[in-house]
Design a protein around this motif. Structure first.
Motif, PDB file in Angstrom:
ATOM      1  N   SER A  40      -4.294  15.610   5.659  1.00  0.00           N
ATOM      2  CA  SER A  40      -3.763  15.406   4.307  1.00  0.00           C
ATOM      3  C   SER A  40      -3.036  14.077   4.140  1.00  0.00           C
ATOM      4  CB  SER A  40      -2.807  16.559   3.947  1.00  0.00           C
ATOM      5  OG  SER A  40      -1.729  16.614   4.871  1.00  0.00           O
ATOM      6  N   GLY A  41      -2.727  13.414   5.238  1.00  0.00           N
ATOM      7  CA  GLY A  41      -2.009  12.145   5.146  1.00  0.00           C
ATOM      8  C   GLY A  41      -2.897  10.931   4.951  1.00  0.00           C
ATOM      9  N   VAL A  42      -4.193  11.131   4.813  1.00  0.00           N
ATOM     10  CA  VAL A  42      -5.108  10.004   4.639  1.00  0.00           C
ATOM     11  C   VAL A  42      -4.754   9.235   3.364  1.00  0.00           C
ATOM     12  CG1 VAL A  42      -6.814  11.400   3.399  1.00  0.00           C
ATOM     13  CG2 VAL A  42      -7.535   9.314   4.570  1.00  0.00           C
ATOM     14  N   VAL A  43      -4.868   7.912   3.447  1.00  0.00           N
ATOM     15  CA  VAL A  43      -4.562   7.035   2.321  1.00  0.00           C
ATOM     16  C   VAL A  43      -5.867   6.511   1.738  1.00  0.00           C
ATOM     17  CG1 VAL A  43      -3.473   4.857   1.622  1.00  0.00           C
ATOM     18  CG2 VAL A  43      -2.325   6.361   3.276  1.00  0.00           C
ATOM     19  N   PHE A  44      -5.973   6.530   0.409  1.00  0.00           N
ATOM     20  CA  PHE A  44      -7.132   5.966  -0.282  1.00  0.00           C
ATOM     21  C   PHE A  44      -6.737   4.634  -0.911  1.00  0.00           C
ATOM     22  CE2 PHE A  44      -8.673  10.194   0.209  1.00  0.00           C
ATOM     23  CZ  PHE A  44     -10.059  10.111   0.135  1.00  0.00           C
ATOM     24  N   HIS A  45      -7.706   3.717  -0.982  1.00  0.00           N
ATOM     25  CA  HIS A  45      -7.465   2.436  -1.653  1.00  0.00           C
ATOM     26  C   HIS A  45      -8.679   2.059  -2.469  1.00  0.00           C
ATOM     27  CE1 HIS A  45      -6.578  -1.817  -2.365  1.00  0.00           C
ATOM     28  NE2 HIS A  45      -5.323  -1.505  -2.116  1.00  0.00           N
ATOM     29  N   ARG A  46      -8.442   1.603  -3.673  1.00  0.00           N
ATOM     30  CA  ARG A  46      -9.526   1.208  -4.569  1.00  0.00           C
ATOM     31  C   ARG A  46      -9.860  -0.269  -4.389  1.00  0.00           C
ATOM     32  NH1 ARG A  46      -9.279   1.148 -11.200  1.00  0.00           N
ATOM     33  NH2 ARG A  46     -11.536   0.852 -11.578  1.00  0.00           N
ATOM     34  N   GLY A  47     -10.983  -0.540  -3.749  1.00  0.00           N
ATOM     35  CA  GLY A  47     -11.477  -1.908  -3.630  1.00  0.00           C
ATOM     36  C   GLY A  47     -11.139  -2.616  -2.343  1.00  0.00           C
ATOM     37  N   GLY A  48     -10.019  -2.255  -1.707  1.00  0.00           N
ATOM     38  CA  GLY A  48      -9.616  -2.961  -0.503  1.00  0.00           C
ATOM     39  C   GLY A  48      -8.919  -4.264  -0.804  1.00  0.00           C
ATOM     40  N   CYS A  49      -8.384  -4.887   0.216  1.00  0.00           N
ATOM     41  CA  CYS A  49      -7.652  -6.147   0.074  1.00  0.00           C
ATOM     42  C   CYS A  49      -8.594  -7.296  -0.299  1.00  0.00           C
ATOM     43  CB  CYS A  49      -6.920  -6.451   1.380  1.00  0.00           C
ATOM     44  SG  CYS A  49      -6.062  -8.027   1.431  1.00  0.00           S
ATOM     45  N   LEU A  50      -9.791  -7.293   0.274  1.00  0.00           N
ATOM     46  CA  LEU A  50     -10.744  -8.384   0.058  1.00  0.00           C
ATOM     47  C   LEU A  50     -11.632  -8.147  -1.160  1.00  0.00           C
ATOM     48  CD1 LEU A  50     -11.713  -8.870   3.801  1.00  0.00           C
ATOM     49  CD2 LEU A  50     -10.218 -10.338   2.428  1.00  0.00           C
TER      50      LEU A  50
END
Length: 382
Positions: free
Chosen positions: A339-349
């Motif tokens: 449950s601790g997984v982190v989602f990110h939209r698009g990434g840094c690059l």
């Protein structure tokens, strides 16, 4: 870094470090642009990698577009260009465009005499990395994309070594080593577009599939009695969550009489925009697709236990709704231990990830390659 810092980082003896540094300095692969603070004696020279003279070329060949970037040896993008991949974009046109663009990019750099020393390509599979051949990638608009010796074609034109991998792999490599995943041991990168492409970087290792096919996740079955997939099975993710699936579902439901401001043959971009403006059918179609993606992601998370999942690609870029529903469903359905997984939209690059990843792949393979006996003068490409 000073010599004392390099000694601490490498564990080398001073004489060995000096011996290694000498040819690198002669080739200007390592420079001393400034001096550090004195601790009582002479100010120490600080060694660095130059941001001019030597460059890497990174290429992202996707089904609908191509992105080409020129980076320095620290993977900072110096110049970037984007091309549509339509019916004209044969392998020959693509290779010639890459070579011509590389020449133009070098001409734009401030430092005269700069050259590209390696290139890397992230594209769609299946492929043979060992032979540098694209075997039979699907869904290109142009013909001729079967058994393409793309590495030899590019090496002949660029005059430098060329590395090849699928684009999702190059993207996750770049994000893991140089982007948002630098402090995360397990990273999953999912690109949502014409197909579903996935790259996985686990505990310092890039996980590759047989024949480097990037769409294996797209053929995870999420509905055993569901839609017929092009692979012959029923209920694959690919049938529900891709651009092709979204437009087909919208067209079918529109023709069955469900109301919408859009015509049945609306593009996926129009569907994303209409959903944002409150069109009920467009909203429902995207929510349905994203829900299936979230279910597939929850299974992937339960299996791999990543700390970071990056969702990218055209559908993610154009539809915040699609991203939010997919990430929300994945978190809801994931096993509690994950449950601790982190989602990110698009990434840094962001949109540069696959192309910068091509440059990162080229650099990593250069570092791991067996050393040559001597360095020879090179042309502008290599």
């Amino acid at each position: 870094m000073s010599k004392s810092q390099l000694l601490a980082a490498t564990g080398l003896k001073l004489t060995t470090l000096s011996r290694f540094l000498r040819p690198l300095k002669e080739l200007k692969l390592v420079v001393c642009p400034q001096f550090g603070e004195s601790s009582g004696g002479r100010r120490p020279a600080l060694y660095d990698v130059p941001d001019r003279s030597y460059y890497l070329l990174g290429v992202d060949i996707s089904r609908t577009y191509m992105r080409i970037v020129l980076t320095d040896l620290k993977l900072h993008v110096v110049v970037s260009h984007w091309f549509d991949m339509g019916e004209w974009a044969t392998p020959e046109w693509t290779v010639q465009t890459i070579i011509k663009t590389a020449q133009d990019m070098l001409a734009q750099t401030v430092e005269t005499g700069g050259r590209i020393i390696r290139a890397g390509v992230g594209t769609v599979g299946p492929m043979s990395r060992a032979e540098g051949v694209l075997i039979s990638p699907r869904y290109f608009q142009a013909s001729g994309w079967q058994q393409v010796p793309i590495v030899s074609m590019l090496q002949q034109g660029l005059g430098c070594p060329v590395s090849l991998d699928n684009g999702a792999n190059t993207a996750v490599l770049a994000e893991s080593l140089y982007g948002i995943g630098r402090d995360v041991s397990r990273v999953v990168y999912v690109n949502c577009g014409v197909g579903i492409r996935i790259g996985t970087f686990m505990d310092g290792v890039l996980i590759r599939t047989p024949q480097n096919e990037e769409d294996v996740f797209g053929h995870m079955v999420v509905n055993a009695d569901g839609r017929l997939c092009t692979c012959g099975k029923r209920g694959c993710l690919d049938c529900y969550v891709t651009i092709r699936a979204v437009t087909a579902d919208f067209e079918k439901r529109r023709k069955l009489g469900e109301p919408s401001a859009l015509p049945p043959d609306a593009s996926w971009e129009e569907i994303c925009a209409a959903a944002q403006q409150g069109d009920a059918l467009a909203d429902n179609v995207l929510r349905n697709a994203a829900t299936y993606l979230g279910i597939g992601l929850s299974n992937l998370i339960n299996l791999l236990g990543p700390g970071l999942v990056i969702l990218s690609g055209p559908l993610i870029r154009e539809s915040e709704l699609y991203y939010e529903v997919a990430a929300g469903m994945a978190k809801k359905q994931a096993w509690s231990a994950q449950s601790g997984v982190v989602f990110h939209r698009g990434g840094c690059l962001e949109e540069d990830a696959m192309a910068v990843g091509g440059a990162a792949l080229a650099l990593e393979e250069a570092i791991s390659a067996p050393p040559t006996c001597s360095a020879q003068p090179a042309s502008q490409f290599g």
